[in-house]
Design a protein around this motif. Structure first.
Motif, mmCIF file in Angstrom:
data_model
loop_
_atom_site.group_PDB
_atom_site.id
_atom_site.type_symbol
_atom_site.label_atom_id
_atom_site.label_comp_id
_atom_site.label_asym_id
_atom_site.label_seq_id
_atom_site.Cartn_x
_atom_site.Cartn_y
_atom_site.Cartn_z
ATOM 1 N N PRO A 43 23.732 36.759 10.802
ATOM 2 C CA PRO A 43 24.028 36.297 12.159
ATOM 3 C C PRO A 43 24.402 37.469 13.051
ATOM 4 O O PRO A 43 24.966 38.452 12.590
ATOM 5 C CB PRO A 43 25.229 35.353 11.953
ATOM 6 N N LYS A 44 24.066 37.382 14.335
ATOM 7 C CA LYS A 44 24.429 38.452 15.265
ATOM 8 C C LYS A 44 25.932 38.512 15.483
ATOM 9 O O LYS A 44 26.495 39.563 15.697
ATOM 10 C CB LYS A 44 23.713 38.237 16.601
ATOM 11 N N VAL A 45 26.603 37.366 15.476
ATOM 12 C CA VAL A 45 28.033 37.309 15.718
ATOM 13 C C VAL A 45 28.665 36.453 14.632
ATOM 14 O O VAL A 45 28.147 35.408 14.292
ATOM 15 C CB VAL A 45 28.343 36.697 17.105
ATOM 16 N N VAL A 84 33.357 39.866 14.730
ATOM 17 C CA VAL A 84 32.499 40.973 14.326
ATOM 18 C C VAL A 84 31.129 40.790 14.959
ATOM 19 O O VAL A 84 30.550 39.701 14.901
ATOM 20 C CB VAL A 84 32.364 41.038 12.790
ATOM 21 N N VAL A 85 30.617 41.853 15.590
ATOM 22 C CA VAL A 85 29.324 41.797 16.273
ATOM 23 C C VAL A 85 28.504 43.024 15.913
ATOM 24 O O VAL A 85 29.014 43.995 15.363
ATOM 25 C CB VAL A 85 29.498 41.730 17.817
ATOM 26 N N GLN A 86 27.236 42.992 16.231
ATOM 27 C CA GLN A 86 26.426 44.196 16.143
ATOM 28 C C GLN A 86 26.947 45.207 17.166
ATOM 29 O O GLN A 86 27.228 44.858 18.311
ATOM 30 C CB GLN A 86 24.962 43.881 16.431
ATOM 31 N N ASP A 87 27.067 46.449 16.753
ATOM 32 C CA ASP A 87 27.609 47.482 17.638
ATOM 33 C C ASP A 87 26.639 47.787 18.779
ATOM 34 O O ASP A 87 25.521 48.236 18.535
ATOM 35 C CB ASP A 87 27.872 48.754 16.833
ATOM 36 N N PHE A 107 35.775 48.161 18.500
ATOM 37 C CA PHE A 107 36.177 49.188 17.542
ATOM 38 C C PHE A 107 35.015 49.346 16.580
ATOM 39 O O PHE A 107 34.681 48.439 15.811
ATOM 40 C CB PHE A 107 37.450 48.797 16.796
ATOM 41 N N VAL A 108 34.358 50.507 16.648
ATOM 42 C CA VAL A 108 33.090 50.717 15.958
ATOM 43 C C VAL A 108 33.317 50.846 14.454
ATOM 44 O O VAL A 108 34.191 51.590 14.001
ATOM 45 C CB VAL A 108 32.373 51.967 16.501
ATOM 46 N N GLN A 109 32.501 50.118 13.683
ATOM 47 C CA GLN A 109 32.556 50.107 12.228
ATOM 48 C C GLN A 109 31.338 50.816 11.638
ATOM 49 O O GLN A 109 30.312 50.972 12.309
ATOM 50 C CB GLN A 109 32.569 48.658 11.731
ATOM 51 N N PRO A 110 31.409 51.211 10.376
ATOM 52 C CA PRO A 110 30.203 51.718 9.715
ATOM 53 C C PRO A 110 29.170 50.599 9.567
ATOM 54 O O PRO A 110 29.514 49.411 9.611
ATOM 55 C CB PRO A 110 30.715 52.158 8.331
ATOM 56 N N GLU A 113 28.023 47.769 12.883
ATOM 57 C CA GLU A 113 28.809 46.651 13.389
ATOM 58 C C GLU A 113 30.024 47.164 14.162
ATOM 59 O O GLU A 113 30.373 48.339 14.103
ATOM 60 C CB GLU A 113 29.252 45.744 12.245
ATOM 61 N N ALA A 114 30.654 46.254 14.893
ATOM 62 C CA ALA A 114 31.890 46.574 15.607
ATOM 63 C C ALA A 114 32.770 45.337 15.621
ATOM 64 O O ALA A 114 32.273 44.208 15.581
ATOM 65 C CB ALA A 114 31.600 47.030 17.038
ATOM 66 N N ILE A 115 34.064 45.561 15.651
ATOM 67 C CA ILE A 115 34.995 44.457 15.877
ATOM 68 C C ILE A 115 35.218 44.381 17.377
ATOM 69 O O ILE A 115 35.561 45.380 18.016
ATOM 70 C CB ILE A 115 36.322 44.679 15.137
ATOM 71 N N ARG A 116 34.990 43.198 17.936
ATOM 72 C CA ARG A 116 35.100 43.026 19.382
ATOM 73 C C ARG A 116 36.326 42.177 19.701
ATOM 74 O O ARG A 116 36.555 41.141 19.085
ATOM 75 C CB ARG A 116 33.849 42.352 19.925
#
Length: 230
Positions: A43-45, A84-87, A107-110, A113-116
């Motif tokens: 899923p995207k989100v 969590v979303v696609q960065d 907050f960019v993840q490896p 992905e990113a936490i929004r």
């Protein structure tokens, strides 16, 4: 070959194998799926399941000497709840990116992905933007209103020496201090007891977060992390 079989299996599960061979292209956007280069689908989100859902994320919690009240997350628009979303930023993992127009903090993840998080921002005339660093961060910080603010609101003179941290403190449960070229910008990423202001532009330029969210961010961010505001 296994990738093709896997992809056909997914399409079959969606009832789309027959359409996949058609000459016209199939618009997959309606299914809110991400076909990554590895052939996997996700899923995207999605809510960060490790936290147990929104009730756990935004419930009442003991934090040091204070008990944070629960946030009625049903009243917070879903786009401003932690997820969590696609960065979308292209920045390195560990970077904070504040999108002023969207009123989101990433907050960019490896792994792409990113936490929004949803944020409140400064009202017109009080916005700051640029690339800087989180010089340091504090739990339950003291808030000292600037002299300019005291001039506008004389009732704040009682806090000229600093308002101790607490549930009513405007900086909330945590503060991240933004420096550029080793100089304090005066701007912070901080918590706020006024969860209903998230998504709005009404502060004196700082980036405000729900207290439960700013604690989560604080636990992830390292000192000297890059922050991009724009």
């Amino acid at each position: 070959m296994s990738e093709v079989v896997s992809r056909r299996g997914v399409l079959a599960g969606l009832g789309l194998v027959g359409l996949a061979g058609c000459s016209r292209s199939l618009d997959m956007s309606a299914f809110d799926m991400d076909f990554s280069p590895t052939g996997t689908i996700r899923p995207k989100v999605s809510v960060e399941r490790s936290l147990g859902g929104y009730q756990a994320m935004y419930g009442s919690m003991q934090d040091g000497p204070f008990v944070l009240p629960a946030v009625p997350y049903e009243k917070v628009p879903r786009e401003f709840r932690r997820q969590v979303v696609q960065d979308p930023t292209g920045e390195a993992p560990g970077t904070i990116v504040v999108n002023l127009q969207e009123r989101h903090l990433y907050f960019v993840q490896p792994g792409g992905e990113a936490i929004r998080y949803g944020v409140g921002i400064g009202k017109e005339g009080f916005l700051w933007s640029g690339r800087a660093v989180i010089q340091y961060k504090k739990e339950w910080p003291t808030w000292t209103p600037p002299r300019e603010m005291i001039a506008r609101k004389p009732e704040l003179v009682k806090w000229a020496g600093g308002q101790p941290g607490g549930l009513d403190n405007p900086l909330g449960a945590r503060a991240h201090y933004i420096y550029k070229d080793n100089v304090d910008t005066g701007y912070r990423v901080h918590g706020s007891p006024e969860w209903w202001t998230i998504g709005q532009a009404m502060s004196s330029g700082c980036v405000r977060m729900i207290n439960q969210d700013v604690i989560d961010l604080y636990n992830r961010v390292q000192n000297k992390a890059t922050i991009v505001v724009g």
